[in-house]
Scaffold this motif. Structure first.
Motif, PDB file in Angstrom:
ATOM      1  N   TRP A  32     -13.295  38.784 -40.628  1.00 22.23           N
ATOM      2  CA  TRP A  32     -12.686  38.560 -39.325  1.00 22.23           C
ATOM      3  C   TRP A  32     -11.716  37.392 -39.434  1.00 22.23           C
ATOM      4  O   TRP A  32     -11.796  36.591 -40.342  1.00 22.23           O
ATOM      5  CB  TRP A  32     -13.750  38.306 -38.253  1.00 22.23           C
ATOM      6  CG  TRP A  32     -14.824  37.348 -38.655  1.00 22.23           C
ATOM      7  CD1 TRP A  32     -15.992  37.654 -39.280  1.00 22.23           C
ATOM      8  CD2 TRP A  32     -14.834  35.927 -38.479  1.00 22.23           C
ATOM      9  NE1 TRP A  32     -16.726  36.513 -39.498  1.00 22.23           N
ATOM     10  CE2 TRP A  32     -16.046  35.437 -39.019  1.00 22.23           C
ATOM     11  CE3 TRP A  32     -13.944  35.014 -37.926  1.00 22.23           C
ATOM     12  CZ2 TRP A  32     -16.382  34.094 -39.015  1.00 22.23           C
ATOM     13  CZ3 TRP A  32     -14.283  33.668 -37.920  1.00 22.23           C
ATOM     14  CH2 TRP A  32     -15.495  33.232 -38.457  1.00 22.23           C
ATOM     15  N   TRP A  37      -9.427  35.150 -31.944  1.00 28.83           N
ATOM     16  CA  TRP A  37      -9.773  34.944 -30.540  1.00 28.83           C
ATOM     17  C   TRP A  37      -8.534  34.940 -29.659  1.00 28.83           C
ATOM     18  O   TRP A  37      -8.595  35.317 -28.495  1.00 28.83           O
ATOM     19  CB  TRP A  37     -10.542  33.629 -30.359  1.00 28.83           C
ATOM     20  CG  TRP A  37      -9.826  32.457 -30.948  1.00 28.83           C
ATOM     21  CD1 TRP A  37      -9.971  31.967 -32.202  1.00 28.83           C
ATOM     22  CD2 TRP A  37      -8.811  31.670 -30.329  1.00 28.83           C
ATOM     23  NE1 TRP A  37      -9.116  30.906 -32.406  1.00 28.83           N
ATOM     24  CE2 TRP A  37      -8.393  30.702 -31.269  1.00 28.83           C
ATOM     25  CE3 TRP A  37      -8.219  31.675 -29.077  1.00 28.83           C
ATOM     26  CZ2 TRP A  37      -7.416  29.759 -30.990  1.00 28.83           C
ATOM     27  CZ3 TRP A  37      -7.244  30.731 -28.806  1.00 28.83           C
ATOM     28  CH2 TRP A  37      -6.849  29.792 -29.758  1.00 28.83           C
ATOM     29  N   LYS A  39      -5.911  36.817 -29.845  1.00 26.44           N
ATOM     30  CA  LYS A  39      -5.550  38.191 -29.501  1.00 26.44           C
ATOM     31  C   LYS A  39      -6.615  38.814 -28.591  1.00 26.44           C
ATOM     32  O   LYS A  39      -6.294  39.497 -27.619  1.00 26.44           O
ATOM     33  CB  LYS A  39      -5.414  39.030 -30.776  1.00 26.44           C
ATOM     34  CG  LYS A  39      -4.900  40.439 -30.531  1.00 26.44           C
ATOM     35  CD  LYS A  39      -4.863  41.265 -31.799  1.00 26.44           C
ATOM     36  CE  LYS A  39      -3.874  40.685 -32.778  1.00 26.44           C
ATOM     37  NZ  LYS A  39      -3.749  41.474 -34.009  1.00 26.44           N
ATOM     38  N   LYS A  40      -7.885  38.546 -28.894  1.00 30.66           N
ATOM     39  CA  LYS A  40      -8.984  39.149 -28.140  1.00 30.66           C
ATOM     40  C   LYS A  40      -9.015  38.637 -26.700  1.00 30.66           C
ATOM     41  O   LYS A  40      -9.271  39.402 -25.775  1.00 30.66           O
ATOM     42  CB  LYS A  40     -10.304  38.843 -28.839  1.00 30.66           C
ATOM     43  CG  LYS A  40     -11.511  39.491 -28.217  1.00 30.66           C
ATOM     44  CD  LYS A  40     -12.754  39.214 -29.029  1.00 30.66           C
ATOM     45  CE  LYS A  40     -13.960  39.884 -28.415  1.00 30.66           C
ATOM     46  NZ  LYS A  40     -15.174  39.647 -29.195  1.00 30.66           N
ATOM     47  N   TRP A  41      -8.762  37.347 -26.497  1.00 30.93           N
ATOM     48  CA  TRP A  41      -8.815  36.755 -25.161  1.00 30.93           C
ATOM     49  C   TRP A  41      -7.442  36.724 -24.481  1.00 30.93           C
ATOM     50  O   TRP A  41      -7.307  36.160 -23.397  1.00 30.93           O
ATOM     51  CB  TRP A  41      -9.372  35.351 -25.225  1.00 30.93           C
ATOM     52  CG  TRP A  41     -10.802  35.282 -25.643  1.00 30.93           C
ATOM     53  CD1 TRP A  41     -11.703  36.308 -25.692  1.00 30.93           C
ATOM     54  CD2 TRP A  41     -11.503  34.119 -26.069  1.00 30.93           C
ATOM     55  NE1 TRP A  41     -12.903  35.857 -26.125  1.00 30.93           N
ATOM     56  CE2 TRP A  41     -12.818  34.518 -26.368  1.00 30.93           C
ATOM     57  CE3 TRP A  41     -11.156  32.799 -26.237  1.00 30.93           C
ATOM     58  CZ2 TRP A  41     -13.775  33.626 -26.814  1.00 30.93           C
ATOM     59  CZ3 TRP A  41     -12.106  31.921 -26.673  1.00 30.93           C
ATOM     60  CH2 TRP A  41     -13.400  32.323 -26.959  1.00 30.93           C
ATOM     61  N   HIS A  42      -6.432  37.269 -25.145  1.00 27.19           N
ATOM     62  CA  HIS A  42      -5.065  37.312 -24.618  1.00 27.19           C
ATOM     63  C   HIS A  42      -4.523  35.914 -24.312  1.00 27.19           C
ATOM     64  O   HIS A  42      -3.825  35.698 -23.322  1.00 27.19           O
ATOM     65  CB  HIS A  42      -4.973  38.200 -23.377  1.00 27.19           C
ATOM     66  CG  HIS A  42      -5.495  39.583 -23.601  1.00 27.19           C
ATOM     67  ND1 HIS A  42      -4.878  40.480 -24.428  1.00 27.19           N
ATOM     68  CD2 HIS A  42      -6.598  40.216 -23.139  1.00 27.19           C
ATOM     69  CE1 HIS A  42      -5.557  41.606 -24.448  1.00 27.19           C
ATOM     70  NE2 HIS A  42      -6.616  41.476 -23.665  1.00 27.19           N
ATOM     71  N   ILE A  98     -18.095  38.311 -32.458  1.00 25.91           N
ATOM     72  CA  ILE A  98     -16.950  38.883 -33.163  1.00 25.91           C
ATOM     73  C   ILE A  98     -17.214  40.314 -33.583  1.00 25.91           C
ATOM     74  O   ILE A  98     -16.394  41.205 -33.382  1.00 25.91           O
ATOM     75  CB  ILE A  98     -16.569  38.021 -34.385  1.00 25.91           C
ATOM     76  CG1 ILE A  98     -15.979  36.708 -33.898  1.00 25.91           C
ATOM     77  CG2 ILE A  98     -15.592  38.743 -35.297  1.00 25.91           C
ATOM     78  CD1 ILE A  98     -15.723  35.711 -34.985  1.00 25.91           C
TER      79      ILE A  98
END
Length: 142
Positions: A32, A37, A39-42, A98
């Motif tokens: 990972w 984070w 990208k995942k949390w914008h 993750i």
């Protein structure tokens, strides 16, 4: 309670962790991205990668300062045991969020041992320093 030792410990711990995470990612010891984070949390979607690593560094400094402060109250527990417990909790929580495994057993199987070793070393550094400095300040008061 905020002193130079707390700040230096948090800074050195965060710097070492950031460099080590980049090393683990570079040689595929973790599957990972430490800055995934964003990208995942914008958050910071169009920001340069160095900005994301800098934000990760600042977040680690804050996290390690909080851990240092909290662990300084555990002087009766050996720092190695405290560091191991904190390391297990942090690694399990990070891998769980993750990887999003279906079961706790799948989460345990997906844990990266080099990542766990890194966290154990960093938390041992932080807990050892916090407990030593707390005992030192308690002795100077007597």
């Amino acid at each position: 309670m905020i002193n130079k030792t707390l700040l230096w410990t948090a800074l050195v711990g965060a710097f070492f962790t950031t460099i080590a995470l980049k090393f683990l990612q570079l040689f595929n010891f973790i599957n990972w991205s430490p800055v995934g984070w964003a990208k995942k949390w914008h958050l910071f979607p169009s920001a340069h990668v160095t900005i994301k690593w800098a934000v990760l560094f600042v977040a680690l400094v804050l996290l390690y300062a909080i851990v240092y402060f909290a662990v300084s109250f555990t002087t009766s527990i050996p720092p190695s045991i405290t560091a191991l417990i904190i390391g297990i909790i942090v690694v399990f929580a990070v891998e769980w969020t993750i990887g999003s495994p279906k079961t706790p057993l799948a989460a345990i199987k997906s844990i990266s041992l080099p990542y766990f070793a890194l966290m154990a070393v960093v938390f041992r550094f932080i807990t050892g320093t916090a407990v030593f400095m707390k005992k030192l300040s308690d002795e100077s008061v007597k």
